[in-house]
Scaffold this motif. Sequence first.
Motif, PDB file in Angstrom:
ATOM      1  N   ALA A  20       2.726  12.109 -56.301  1.00 50.04           N
ATOM      2  CA  ALA A  20       3.804  11.223 -56.775  1.00 50.04           C
ATOM      3  C   ALA A  20       3.403   9.762 -56.585  1.00 50.04           C
ATOM      4  N   PHE A  21       2.791   9.472 -55.434  1.00 47.25           N
ATOM      5  CA  PHE A  21       2.384   8.095 -55.161  1.00 47.25           C
ATOM      6  C   PHE A  21       1.340   7.614 -56.178  1.00 47.25           C
ATOM      7  N   VAL A  22       0.342   8.486 -56.355  1.00 46.79           N
ATOM      8  CA  VAL A  22      -0.711   8.116 -57.315  1.00 46.79           C
ATOM      9  C   VAL A  22      -0.134   8.003 -58.719  1.00 46.79           C
ATOM     10  N   GLY A  23       0.723   8.968 -59.067  1.00 49.21           N
ATOM     11  CA  GLY A  23       1.360   8.921 -60.394  1.00 49.21           C
ATOM     12  C   GLY A  23       2.171   7.658 -60.559  1.00 49.21           C
ATOM     13  N   GLY A  24       2.938   7.346 -59.523  1.00 47.47           N
ATOM     14  CA  GLY A  24       3.746   6.125 -59.569  1.00 47.47           C
ATOM     15  C   GLY A  24       2.890   4.881 -59.704  1.00 47.47           C
ATOM     16  N   TYR A  25       1.809   4.889 -58.931  1.00 55.38           N
ATOM     17  CA  TYR A  25       0.900   3.728 -58.990  1.00 55.38           C
ATOM     18  C   TYR A  25       0.323   3.568 -60.388  1.00 55.38           C
ATOM     19  N   LEU A  26      -0.112   4.702 -60.941  1.00 59.51           N
ATOM     20  CA  LEU A  26      -0.688   4.645 -62.287  1.00 59.51           C
ATOM     21  C   LEU A  26       0.354   4.220 -63.320  1.00 59.51           C
ATOM     22  N   ALA A  27       1.561   4.757 -63.173  1.00 56.29           N
ATOM     23  CA  ALA A  27       2.624   4.378 -64.118  1.00 56.29           C
ATOM     24  C   ALA A  27       2.940   2.893 -64.008  1.00 56.29           C
ATOM     25  N   LEU A  28       2.982   2.433 -62.744  1.00 56.51           N
ATOM     26  CA  LEU A  28       3.262   1.016 -62.520  1.00 56.51           C
ATOM     27  C   LEU A  28       2.157   0.149 -63.120  1.00 56.51           C
ATOM     28  N   GLY A  29       0.912   0.587 -62.884  1.00 59.23           N
ATOM     29  CA  GLY A  29      -0.235  -0.144 -63.433  1.00 59.23           C
ATOM     30  C   GLY A  29      -0.179  -0.200 -64.945  1.00 59.23           C
ATOM     31  N   ALA A  30       0.154   0.945 -65.542  1.00 58.96           N
ATOM     32  CA  ALA A  30       0.228   1.002 -67.008  1.00 58.96           C
ATOM     33  C   ALA A  30       1.331   0.091 -67.521  1.00 58.96           C
ATOM     34  N   ALA A  31       2.465   0.138 -66.797  1.00 62.94           N
ATOM     35  CA  ALA A  31       3.581  -0.714 -67.217  1.00 62.94           C
ATOM     36  C   ALA A  31       3.201  -2.189 -67.079  1.00 62.94           C
ATOM     37  N   ASN A  32       2.483  -2.482 -66.016  1.00 63.24           N
ATOM     38  CA  ASN A  32       2.048  -3.861 -65.796  1.00 63.24           C
ATOM     39  C   ASN A  32       1.150  -4.334 -66.940  1.00 63.24           C
ATOM     40  N   VAL A  33       0.220  -3.462 -67.315  1.00 62.31           N
ATOM     41  CA  VAL A  33      -0.682  -3.820 -68.426  1.00 62.31           C
ATOM     42  C   VAL A  33       0.115  -4.026 -69.699  1.00 62.31           C
ATOM     43  N   ARG A  34       1.031  -3.083 -69.969  1.00 60.65           N
ATOM     44  CA  ARG A  34       1.811  -3.187 -71.210  1.00 60.65           C
ATOM     45  C   ARG A  34       2.656  -4.464 -71.202  1.00 60.65           C
ATOM     46  N   LEU A  35       3.325  -4.715 -70.054  1.00 62.70           N
ATOM     47  CA  LEU A  35       4.172  -5.905 -69.985  1.00 62.70           C
ATOM     48  C   LEU A  35       3.355  -7.184 -70.052  1.00 62.70           C
TER      49      LEU A  35
END
Lengths: 108, 581
Positions: free
Chosen positions: A36-51
């Motif tokens: 979950a942590f890694v998934g969250g981190y990756l999702a956050l990273g992806a969102a950061n890139v998109r934003l």
Amino acid sequence: MSVVWQQSTHGVPRRKEQMNQVTARAFVIGIVLATAFVGGYLALGAANVRLSNEVWALHNDVARMQRESSRLETEIARLSSIPVLQVRSVALGFAPAESVGFIELETP
Amino acid sequence: MLRGPEARLRLVSVLFALVFVVIIGRLVWLQVIVRADWKKEVDTLLDRPYGLPSPPPGVILDRNGDLLVGNAPIYVVGADVSIIATITDTVEAAADLSPLLGRDVASLQADLAVKDRTWVRLAWAIGGEAAYELEDLKAEKWYWLTLEPTWERYYAEGALASHTLGFSNERGEGYGVEAFHYRLLKPQPAVAQGEVDAASEPYPEEMAQGKLRAIQGTDLTLTIDRTIQAFVEGQLDKAMADYGAYGGTILVMNPKTGAILASASRPCYDPARRSEYTEDQRDLFVDPAVSIPYEPGSVFKVITAAAAVDSRGVGPGWSYYDNGALEYGGVVIRNSDREAHGTQDLQGLLSSSLNVGAATLSTQIMGADVFYRYVRAFGFGQLTGIELVAEVPGFVHLPTDWDWTDSTLATNSFGQGIAVTPLQLVTAVSALANHGTMMAPYVVAERRYADGTVVPTTPRPLGQPVSRATADYIAELMANTVADRYDKARVPGYPMAGKSGTAQIPTSGGYDPVEVITSFIGFGPMPDPEVVILVKLDRPQIETYLRWGTQTAGPVFQSVASRLFVLLGIPPTEPVVEPEQ
């Protein structure tokens, strides 16, 4: 870890790991949390890139619109400038006023 | 050897542990031990400046919000010649670009074939439809084209108010409000240094730091009214044509606030075409209203009279005997008509513009200390502080100066041997119009910052050179002078106060025997004036006997004032009686 030999299969003895139930649960929970942590981190990273890309694109859009806005402002200013208005007025048949003054009206 | 599953499991575990240790070790090596070296190399590859197109500089508006100076979006067009594929491309591209860039095909082709550089500039300041077509060409065909967005100042009214608006270069050097407020008008471009990708766009980590802060320039709203300015400039052009003057200035000020409503000077220039002027023509950029002092002549008598009234109580009961000449300091002062006028009071002194009377006031009534104290109090010899570049203080010779002589005291009293700028004169006379309070002149009414904050300019008194009673008394004398003597300066429906001046032009070793500067300064409507107007004409080329302020500048003052009151919405204060033709 204790080992309990079970029945043989096709003549080969099989064993069964008997893990401590608490350890096993903690291990599973750990795996789930880590995932979950890694998934969250990756999702956050992806969102950061998109934003970030969106912000960059918005910055560029603002700059582009600012340029378009300035272009329109100057065009409006050109069309409403005194020399242009004079030429258009004359073309419409108006003539410069020779005398301009206040009109005195009777008080009713 | 490895008997049983447990042994094999242990072996696999050990191998995994070894691999893990190796990986961790490698990571520690890279991230900790040799981190600095790798970071340096990565920075070399990725760390570059990046930014957004510059926001526009601040615009300049007139007092009604009409644009005077705006910004036209333009492009600097270039070519990354290192990646142009073939010679054939340069030939074809030159043909495509020639009509859009306004350059001939051959020179473009030569630029595109350059080998000793990677980038060449093809054109400066391309805007409008051509810019759009260039963008299409870049997207569809010539990807090596570079279009760098920038701005060009756009002067909406052409040369209108060019001296006031001015211009500036990249270093902030220039003229007018543009140069004075260069730092305010200049935008803060959004440029930063950091890690960027191949398209020079910042990585998310860079964007997250929020380094980009594009702030557009501060907008300025002037006190100038473009309609009044255009009318005044038209009147100045007409006057120059009618009287054959070499140049001239008309200034209009609100005496209650110091706001400059119009400032017109000739000769002038077109700021949009400033680069086309030759070195010899650069003098055109200098604003005569603030940068070129002149000897004011008889209009200065109102200052002398005000000083005498305020300091020595010269009033209605005062008189002197005018025998047509006054010798002082080895110089004989004579009236301009070379006549003796007998017993005269202050009204007669101003109405007949008597040099002997003015010299009597400065030499026999006041003396040098008092006279120059008032000259300084009225702001002469000092900067007014207006937001225009290159304002000069003029020349006032004081008794402490090496070149001051006794005769200077006499000649200064009627505006000779003293040099003032038109703005100084208007500011000083505005004190008489504003009941003794002299307001600081200003042209910027408000500043509008990028965040929307609006900061209006608060009118600021420069001082009170004379008392209210003195100012009102001198204003009354000036009003009587217009009513009695200056029929060409009267404005039907509006009682006006004024004084004319005809000043000789100093040359090396004396004064020009023929050429003069004629002027008229006045205010109205009395008794609570709304405007002060100065009309100054340089070297009118009409019949010599007509080269007087009353004959040339007076009628211009009349036409400017009469229209000005209508434009400002000031109704007549007395019955309108049209002058007899």
